[in-house]
Design an enzyme around this catalytic site. Structure first.
Site, PDB file in Angstrom:
ATOM      1  N   CYS A  36      18.648 -14.763  15.347  1.00  0.00           N
ATOM      2  CA  CYS A  36      18.688 -15.999  14.584  1.00  0.00           C
ATOM      3  C   CYS A  36      17.392 -16.751  14.637  1.00  0.00           C
ATOM      4  O   CYS A  36      16.431 -16.316  15.244  1.00  0.00           O
ATOM      5  CB  CYS A  36      19.783 -16.880  15.131  1.00  0.00           C
ATOM      6  SG  CYS A  36      19.429 -17.317  16.826  1.00  0.00           S
ATOM      7  N   ARG A  61      15.240 -14.765   9.160  1.00  0.00           N
ATOM      8  CA  ARG A  61      15.570 -14.073  10.406  1.00  0.00           C
ATOM      9  C   ARG A  61      17.068 -13.842  10.559  1.00  0.00           C
ATOM     10  O   ARG A  61      17.504 -13.021  11.359  1.00  0.00           O
ATOM     11  CB  ARG A  61      15.069 -14.881  11.592  1.00  0.00           C
ATOM     12  CG  ARG A  61      13.572 -14.982  11.645  1.00  0.00           C
ATOM     13  CD  ARG A  61      13.156 -15.735  12.865  1.00  0.00           C
ATOM     14  NE  ARG A  61      13.428 -14.962  14.058  1.00  0.00           N
ATOM     15  CZ  ARG A  61      12.494 -14.430  14.824  1.00  0.00           C
ATOM     16  NH1 ARG A  61      11.248 -14.575  14.520  1.00  0.00           N
ATOM     17  NH2 ARG A  61      12.818 -13.751  15.890  1.00  0.00           N
ATOM     18  N   TRP A 108      22.474 -14.687  12.392  1.00  0.00           N
ATOM     19  CA  TRP A 108      22.898 -13.387  11.881  1.00  0.00           C
ATOM     20  C   TRP A 108      23.712 -12.750  12.996  1.00  0.00           C
ATOM     21  O   TRP A 108      23.184 -12.343  14.008  1.00  0.00           O
ATOM     22  CB  TRP A 108      21.679 -12.529  11.542  1.00  0.00           C
ATOM     23  CG  TRP A 108      22.013 -11.152  11.048  1.00  0.00           C
ATOM     24  CD1 TRP A 108      22.639 -10.820   9.884  1.00  0.00           C
ATOM     25  CD2 TRP A 108      21.711  -9.911  11.704  1.00  0.00           C
ATOM     26  NE1 TRP A 108      22.744  -9.455   9.776  1.00  0.00           N
ATOM     27  CE2 TRP A 108      22.190  -8.869  10.871  1.00  0.00           C
ATOM     28  CE3 TRP A 108      21.089  -9.574  12.903  1.00  0.00           C
ATOM     29  CZ2 TRP A 108      22.056  -7.529  11.209  1.00  0.00           C
ATOM     30  CZ3 TRP A 108      20.957  -8.227  13.247  1.00  0.00           C
ATOM     31  CH2 TRP A 108      21.439  -7.221  12.391  1.00  0.00           C
ATOM     32  N   ASN A 134      19.692 -17.762  20.926  1.00  0.00           N
ATOM     33  CA  ASN A 134      19.437 -16.474  20.299  1.00  0.00           C
ATOM     34  C   ASN A 134      19.500 -15.413  21.389  1.00  0.00           C
ATOM     35  O   ASN A 134      18.925 -15.614  22.454  1.00  0.00           O
ATOM     36  CB  ASN A 134      18.041 -16.496  19.658  1.00  0.00           C
ATOM     37  CG  ASN A 134      17.726 -15.213  18.921  1.00  0.00           C
ATOM     38  OD1 ASN A 134      18.611 -14.407  18.658  1.00  0.00           O
ATOM     39  ND2 ASN A 134      16.470 -15.029  18.575  1.00  0.00           N
ATOM     40  N   GLY A 135      20.198 -14.305  21.135  1.00  0.00           N
ATOM     41  CA  GLY A 135      20.275 -13.245  22.142  1.00  0.00           C
ATOM     42  C   GLY A 135      21.717 -12.902  22.468  1.00  0.00           C
ATOM     43  O   GLY A 135      22.628 -13.263  21.726  1.00  0.00           O
ATOM     44  N   GLU A 521       9.736   6.129   3.055  1.00  0.00           N
ATOM     45  CA  GLU A 521       9.616   4.683   2.933  1.00  0.00           C
ATOM     46  C   GLU A 521      10.120   4.215   1.558  1.00  0.00           C
ATOM     47  O   GLU A 521      10.756   3.166   1.436  1.00  0.00           O
ATOM     48  CB  GLU A 521       8.154   4.277   3.172  1.00  0.00           C
ATOM     49  CG  GLU A 521       7.804   2.842   2.873  1.00  0.00           C
ATOM     50  CD  GLU A 521       8.635   1.801   3.639  1.00  0.00           C
ATOM     51  OE1 GLU A 521       9.338   2.146   4.584  1.00  0.00           O
ATOM     52  OE2 GLU A 521       8.574   0.622   3.230  1.00  0.00           O
ATOM     53  N   LYS A 525      13.072   1.499   1.042  1.00  0.00           N
ATOM     54  CA  LYS A 525      12.892   0.243   0.320  1.00  0.00           C
ATOM     55  C   LYS A 525      13.976   0.081  -0.736  1.00  0.00           C
ATOM     56  O   LYS A 525      14.574  -0.969  -0.881  1.00  0.00           O
ATOM     57  CB  LYS A 525      11.498   0.256  -0.306  1.00  0.00           C
ATOM     58  CG  LYS A 525      10.811  -1.030  -0.398  1.00  0.00           C
ATOM     59  CD  LYS A 525      10.045  -1.500   0.832  1.00  0.00           C
ATOM     60  CE  LYS A 525      10.820  -1.562   2.116  1.00  0.00           C
ATOM     61  NZ  LYS A 525      10.018  -1.646   3.299  1.00  0.00           N
ATOM     62  N   GLU A 528      17.509  -0.597   0.912  1.00  0.00           N
ATOM     63  CA  GLU A 528      17.739  -1.841   1.645  1.00  0.00           C
ATOM     64  C   GLU A 528      17.837  -3.060   0.738  1.00  0.00           C
ATOM     65  O   GLU A 528      18.550  -3.997   1.059  1.00  0.00           O
ATOM     66  CB  GLU A 528      16.746  -2.031   2.793  1.00  0.00           C
ATOM     67  CG  GLU A 528      15.453  -2.706   2.491  1.00  0.00           C
ATOM     68  CD  GLU A 528      14.556  -2.868   3.720  1.00  0.00           C
ATOM     69  OE1 GLU A 528      15.004  -3.391   4.736  1.00  0.00           O
ATOM     70  OE2 GLU A 528      13.375  -2.474   3.630  1.00  0.00           O
ATOM     71  N   HIS A 544      17.432  24.293   0.410  1.00  0.00           N
ATOM     72  CA  HIS A 544      18.242  24.645   1.584  1.00  0.00           C
ATOM     73  C   HIS A 544      19.496  23.785   1.684  1.00  0.00           C
ATOM     74  O   HIS A 544      20.098  23.688   2.752  1.00  0.00           O
ATOM     75  CB  HIS A 544      17.402  24.523   2.851  1.00  0.00           C
ATOM     76  CG  HIS A 544      16.225  25.445   2.862  1.00  0.00           C
ATOM     77  ND1 HIS A 544      16.342  26.806   3.012  1.00  0.00           N
ATOM     78  CD2 HIS A 544      14.904  25.202   2.682  1.00  0.00           C
ATOM     79  CE1 HIS A 544      15.148  27.366   2.942  1.00  0.00           C
ATOM     80  NE2 HIS A 544      14.254  26.404   2.739  1.00  0.00           N
ATOM     81  N   LYS A 641      15.397 -10.051   9.469  1.00  0.00           N
ATOM     82  CA  LYS A 641      13.988  -9.679   9.484  1.00  0.00           C
ATOM     83  C   LYS A 641      13.558  -9.128  10.827  1.00  0.00           C
ATOM     84  O   LYS A 641      12.842  -8.146  10.903  1.00  0.00           O
ATOM     85  CB  LYS A 641      13.139 -10.900   9.117  1.00  0.00           C
ATOM     86  CG  LYS A 641      11.638 -10.624   9.096  1.00  0.00           C
ATOM     87  CD  LYS A 641      11.263  -9.653   7.995  1.00  0.00           C
ATOM     88  CE  LYS A 641       9.758  -9.461   7.883  1.00  0.00           C
ATOM     89  NZ  LYS A 641       9.460  -8.285   7.031  1.00  0.00           N
TER      90      LYS A 641
END
Ligand code: AGP
Length: 646
Positions: A36, A61, A108, A134-135, A521, A525, A528, A544, A641
């Protein structure tokens, strides 16, 4: 990080120092954790607007709920929402009560429902103490049981609420106990990771702040002080900051701060303020409607910053003073291993290819999240590079700690000065991408890759790479910013292609050798931010298995660098077309007209550097596909983030 040679003055404060304590533990059970943003304010202004402004800056975040607590007429006033910071602002819009002290939080959730009750701040029963955190508190379940056994009624599912009750109980126990002491005593009973701020109505002029494994920074103003989990929330008000170390606690008032360790040693004298290398403008959207597009367009400047002062024409090499290794030490490196998560891992793959090609040293990349758990063999002759935009990703941080425990030689490649990984590594390469706000990494990834090209050049030139070859790479690097600018001018054409294919449910990204990390990548992108299922495959692996999935509804982006594999890549396109699959070709070379259904062209760069350019159109493609689908581009669902918990 030590000072790095940056004649144009963009060294950006390489003031981090090495830490060796084993901290930042995260929980795997017990407690309801969160990633957060934290803000706090004490001073002369009305606190709520300052907190809301800070929360807006931090929303990237974490963004499933938000809340703040201010003190008004000796009472706590707590406002929370299960929505975004804007909802919180709306909720507060009718309130005229002013306050000059408060704390705020945007969350979050990693465990537990993201509802209003679980949103921070949390308080004790009497609403004396409010806390944002946070944590993850690992022994939360045990602490909650103890509180309940002593008659405390817990009203949320969170680990944080337990802290509020415990601090209030410490304060209630004795008249003369300070808020700081109450927090210290509480934290001595806590196992886990935290960055936290505490407000107590009986200490109305101070905030107590503590850190263990979750970033906390103090912002020093004139007769006002700020706290945040990230400098982005502070730069509008001050650029003078103090980074708290793990295991430290600070008490701040409007005019002073002091810090000490949780074991009680006063260390305020060792804390020198740092000037942040960014200002509020770096966090403004300006003409853009979202950060991702802004950051895509900032890439030419970000590249210039990364290259400034680091290209050495005289010796046809690169200067990377921050890694703190002399020529002999560089020569002794037998392997290079890049460790990072998500896009930082893919950038590491690009880096590994560059090191192998330019320096001819065996190199590879591994997800830091795997490395930390698999009891890796740590080789003293390997240079490990911990790659992270935020510098806070817990898996990467833990991989660094595992490496250090086993005597590994590790440098950081981070974008945030003062971040946990930067400080844990002690030395490294500062990415110079500038603040990256959008969850989807764009300019940071590009700068990671270009910095790895510099590292590869440096490693090559202390070995067998000729001056002429080195100069070729130096010139190629110098051309990159302008080449990226040219690609950005083709945005409309790429947008048209994106709109055409955005309705697909699935997409393949196919590459081989230099094109392979680009494909990975590109798929990352797209998935997400647009939520279109995208998978990357090595071209040679198609037959294959995955070829079975090729059909009219499955478009493939095929990446064709200008290398000696062009013919092979063209035949991959033919294989896909023969099975009815639509193809978007992404290429820096000439390919037969009409072979692909759509073609995106990038300027030709020095071959080893091409992945850096090839990646940019895929950012644009993902962006416009997501925009067409109406996605919340800067804040994709379920993501945050900086992932500071597991
Ligand atoms: C990038 O678009 C992603 N959001 C994600 O994979 C990110 O790169 C990863 O979480 C690592 O973050 P870091 O660079 O801050 O360590």
């Amino acid at each position: 990080y030590t000072a790095e040679h940056q004649p144009e003055g963009n060294s950006g404060g390489w003031q981090g120092q090495s830490r060796s304590r084993d901290v930042a533990r995260t929980g795997q059970g017990g407690g309801e954790g969160n990633v957060c943003g934290i803000v706090g304010y004490v001073g002369k202004r009305d606190a709520a607007p300052v907190l809301i402004e800070g929360l807006h800056r931090l929303e990237y975040r974490g963004y499933d709920s938000a809340g703040l607590a201010v003190m008004h007429r000796g009472r706590l006033r707590v406002t929370k929402t299960a929505g975004r910071v804007q909802d919180l602002r709306d909720k507060l819009s009718g309130q005229t009560a002013k306050s000059t002290i408060g704390i705020g939080h945007t969350r979050w959730a990693t465990h537990g429902e993201p509802n209003e009750t679980n949103a921070h701040p949390h308080t004790d029963t009497a609403a004396r103490v409010a806390i944002v955190h946070n944590g993850i508190i690992e022994n939360a379940e045990q602490l909650r049981d103890q509180l309940q056994a002593s008659g405390v009624r817990l009203v949320t599912d969170t680990d944080t609420e337990a802290l509020a009750h415990m601090i209030a109980a410490e304060l209630a126990e004795r008249e003369d106990v300070t808020l700081e002491d109450a927090v210290i005593r509480t934290l001595h009973r806590v196992e886990g990771a935290y960055g936290l701020v505490v407000l107590d109505i009986k200490n109305p002029d101070q905030l107590v702040v503590a850190r263990n494994g979750s970033p906390i920074v103090l912002g020093l103003g004139e007769n006002e002080m700020f706290v945040a989990s990230d400098v982005s929330a502070l730069v509008r008000y001050t650029r003078q900051v103090i980074y708290l170390e793990d295991g430290e606690i600070a008490t701040i008032t409007a005019s002073a701060y002091h810090t000490k360790t949780l074991t009680g040693t006063d260390n305020s004298d060792n804390k020198t303020p740092t000037t942040v290398d960014a200002d509020a403008g770096d966090y403004e959207l300006g003409e853009y409607s979202d950060y991702m597009r802004k950051e895509i367009h900032e890439q030419p400047d970000a590249l210039r910053r990364a290259l400034r002062g680091r290209l050495d024409d005289r010796f046809a090499t690169a200067r990377l003073g921050g890694i703190n290794l002399d020529a002999r030490q560089l020569r002794n490196i037998k392997n290079v291993k890049f460790l990072g998560c998500g896009s930082a891992y893919y950038a590491g793959q690009m880096g590994a290819a560059l090191v192998e090609e330019l320096a001819r040293i065996p190199a590879d990349a591994e997800p830091a999240s795997e490395f930390r758990y698999r009891s890796p063999v740590v080789d003293p002759d390997t240079l490990y590079v911990a790659v992270s935009q935020s510098g806070e990703t817990i898996d990467t941080l833990m991989a660094v700690q595992e490496l250090k425990r086993k005597g590994g030689q590790v440098i950081g490649a981070v974008n945030v000065v003062g971040s946990a990984i930067g400080r844990e590594c002690g030395h490294g390469i500062f990415l110079h991408a500038g603040p990256e706000v959008a969850v989807a990494s764009t300019k940071a990834l590009t700068n990671m890759a270009v910095n790895f090209a510099l590292l590869a050049l440096l490693l090559g030139r202390v070995r067998d790479m000729s001056a002429a070859n080195g100069q070729r790479v130096v010139n190629g690097l110098r051309n990159l910013p302008e080449q990226v600018s040219r690609m950005l001018n083709a945005e409309d054409d790429i947008a048209t292609i994106a709109h055409q294919y955005a309705a697909a449910d699935h997409m393949f990204f196919i590459g081989r050798v230099r094109g392979w990390p680009v494909a990975r990548e590109g798929a990352q992108k797209l998935k997400e931010i647009s939520y279109v299922h995208a998978e990357a495959y090595q071209a040679g692996e198609l037959k294959h298995g995955p070829l079975a999935l090729i059909a009219r509804e499955m478009p493939s982006v095929v990446i064709i660098p200008s290398d000696d594999l062009v013919a092979k890549n063209l035949s991959t396109i033919e294989q896909i077309k023969a099975r009815g699959g639509p193809v978007i070709a992404l290429t820096s070379t000439d390919i037969p007209e009409g072979l692909a259904d759509a073609t995106i062209r990038v300027p030709r760069a020095e071959p080893e550097l091409e992945p850096i350019l090839l990646n940019v159109p895929l950012q644009i493609l993902a962006y416009h596909a997501a925009a067409k689908l109406g996605r919340d581009i800067d804040k994709p669902r379920n993501l945050a983030k900086s992932v500071t918990v597991e």
